[in-house]
Design an enzyme around this catalytic site. Structure first.
Site, mmCIF file in Angstrom:
data_model
loop_
_atom_site.group_PDB
_atom_site.id
_atom_site.type_symbol
_atom_site.label_atom_id
_atom_site.label_comp_id
_atom_site.label_asym_id
_atom_site.label_seq_id
_atom_site.Cartn_x
_atom_site.Cartn_y
_atom_site.Cartn_z
ATOM 1 N N GLU A 42 -28.991 17.495 -14.802
ATOM 2 C CA GLU A 42 -30.093 17.894 -15.684
ATOM 3 C C GLU A 42 -30.745 19.200 -15.233
ATOM 4 O O GLU A 42 -31.079 20.044 -16.070
ATOM 5 C CB GLU A 42 -31.127 16.770 -15.764
ATOM 6 N N TYR B 156 -25.768 15.981 -1.367
ATOM 7 C CA TYR B 156 -24.313 15.822 -1.443
ATOM 8 C C TYR B 156 -23.615 17.026 -0.844
ATOM 9 O O TYR B 156 -24.188 18.115 -0.743
ATOM 10 C CB TYR B 156 -23.833 15.528 -2.871
ATOM 11 N N TYR C 212 -21.470 12.070 -1.922
ATOM 12 C CA TYR C 212 -22.880 11.850 -2.231
ATOM 13 C C TYR C 212 -23.582 10.996 -1.178
ATOM 14 O O TYR C 212 -23.026 10.031 -0.679
ATOM 15 C CB TYR C 212 -23.016 11.151 -3.592
ATOM 16 N N ARG D 238 -27.076 9.630 -1.795
ATOM 17 C CA ARG D 238 -28.246 9.588 -2.674
ATOM 18 C C ARG D 238 -28.871 8.195 -2.771
ATOM 19 O O ARG D 238 -29.924 8.042 -3.393
ATOM 20 C CB ARG D 238 -27.860 10.077 -4.069
ATOM 21 N N LYS E 114 -15.692 16.891 -25.603
ATOM 22 C CA LYS E 114 -15.100 17.994 -24.833
ATOM 23 C C LYS E 114 -13.751 17.568 -24.261
ATOM 24 O O LYS E 114 -13.692 16.658 -23.446
ATOM 25 C CB LYS E 114 -16.043 18.403 -23.698
ATOM 26 N N ALA F 16 -19.216 23.101 -14.873
ATOM 27 C CA ALA F 16 -18.839 23.655 -16.174
ATOM 28 C C ALA F 16 -19.364 22.797 -17.320
ATOM 29 O O ALA F 16 -19.787 23.323 -18.357
ATOM 30 C CB ALA F 16 -17.325 23.796 -16.262
ATOM 31 N N GLY F 17 -19.339 21.464 -17.168
ATOM 32 C CA GLY F 17 -19.826 20.598 -18.229
ATOM 33 C C GLY F 17 -21.313 20.783 -18.494
ATOM 34 O O GLY F 17 -21.755 20.811 -19.647
ATOM 35 N N ASP F 18 -22.093 20.925 -17.430
ATOM 36 C CA ASP F 18 -23.524 21.167 -17.583
ATOM 37 C C ASP F 18 -23.774 22.536 -18.217
ATOM 38 O O ASP F 18 -24.671 22.691 -19.049
ATOM 39 C CB ASP F 18 -24.228 21.097 -16.228
#
Length: 346
Positions: A47, A101, A114, A116, A235, A266-268
């Site tokens: 995000e 990460y 990760y 988290r 996508k 790339a997706g973000d």
């Protein structure tokens, strides 16, 4: 491109993004961990990546989250703010740490490690909506962007996402990116996801991740599976992206030819480009193309963030013929396209 949305000082923004961001340790220089002696500190999170991508395209954006009372949390918040993102509703957790990460990079792929569990952001919950700073941003936003990562973090995060989806108001478009992370769902029930996705107005799905999560990556089948969003964007990584509206209209735009440096982010970046086109009122094909251009910039750089091409280059490629678009090639050195004049594209 000119800035879209009102000044952040008035807390009226084009897009508000909510979710966890983490500190990132990147091998410097890139390579497998066993061959790396030093790491560079950066930050990343689906995000916040979208918020930064929007700001780079001149679209006002905010990021809402929680970080630990530690140096990594202060650093990543400052760096996101330095990219032009409003962080006025980011809070500090005095007890929990900022997530972390490590990115192990190779020539064609990356492996993410990760750390988290129990992070500050995993403690986000419905009570966030009692925060005046959060409400001010949400009430002024044109778009709220969420992802499937947040409900996978904890029960309280799932409850928060449900509350946000239930709190919709006229004029607010809710954008939701599946962002399938199998490891996060190992001890949780992914059966909660379809209802969340179908409650969005705009839904982003990777064909490969949808195949894993729901048994199909076919755009038409996914449109039937999620009938409520006004638009779903599917996508097919490296090949094409298809946008399907609720009236049955489908627009497909092929991906650009890209010399990939590193694929993460790339997706973000695509989501940021598509949302920027949405905020500007571009037609469907132009939204897809702006998404492709943003993703291409991310693919040709190390790290999760990239500088977009100059406005004249973007505008020329948005207006390019199908043949010129297909002939366009993107590398770390720039963009080569018959749609562009014989000058440097970056």
């Amino acid at each position: 491109m000119s800035s879209d949305g009102a000044s952040t000082s008035g807390h009226t923004l084009a897009v508000v993004c909510l979710g966890e961001s983490m500190a990132v340790l990147l091998p410097d220089p890139p390579g497998p961990f066993e061959a790396v002696d030093t790491f560079r500190v950066a930050f990343g999170g689906a995000e916040s990546n979208v918020a930064c991508g929007l700001a780079a395209l001149g679209v006002t954006s905010a990021w809402i989250s929680r970080v630990g009372d530690d140096g990594l949390g202060r650093r990543l918040t400052a760096e996101i703010a330095a990219r032009g993102v409003d962080v006025s509703a980011v809070t500090t957790d005095p007890l929990r740490r900022t997530g972390l990460y490590l990115k192990e990079t190779g020539t064609s792929s990356s492996r993410l490690h990760y750390y988290r569990a129990g992070s500050a952001a995993s403690a986000l919950g419905r009570e966030l909506l009692d925060d005046p700073a959060v409400l001010q941003l949400l009430d002024g936003a044109r778009v709220l962007h969420l992802s499937g990562i947040t409900p996978a973090l904890s029960d309280s995060c799932l409850d928060l996402v449900r509350a946000l989806l239930a709190r919709r108001r006229p004029g607010l478009l809710i954008s939701f990116d599946l962002n399938w992370r199998p490891a996060l769902w190992l001890d949780r029930d992914p059966a909660v996801l379809p209802a969340l996705l179908d409650a969005a107005d705009l839904l982003f799905l990777g064909a490969d991740e949808a195949e894993t999560a729901f048994g199909t990556g076919d755009p038409a089948a996914l449109r039937r599976m999620f009938p409520s969003p006004a638009t779903i964007v599917v996508k097919d990584s490296g090949h094409r992206v298809t946008a399907l509206d609720e009236d049955g209209t489908a627009v497909t735009e092929p991906a650009l030819t890209v010399e990939v440096v590193e694929p993460t982010g790339a997706g973000d970046a695509f989501a940021a480009g598509y949302l920027a086109g949405t905020v500007r009122g571009l037609d469907q094909r132009s939204r897809l193309r702006l998404g492709h251009l943003s993703a291409a910039a991310a693919l040709t750089t190390h790290g999760d963030h990239a500088t977009p091409a100059p406005d004249p280059v973007i505008n020329a490629l948005l207006a390019a013929s199908a043949a010129d678009w297909a002939a366009t090639r993107v590398t770390a050195l720039g963009i080569d396209s018959p749609a562009l004049p014989a000058v440097a594209a970056r």
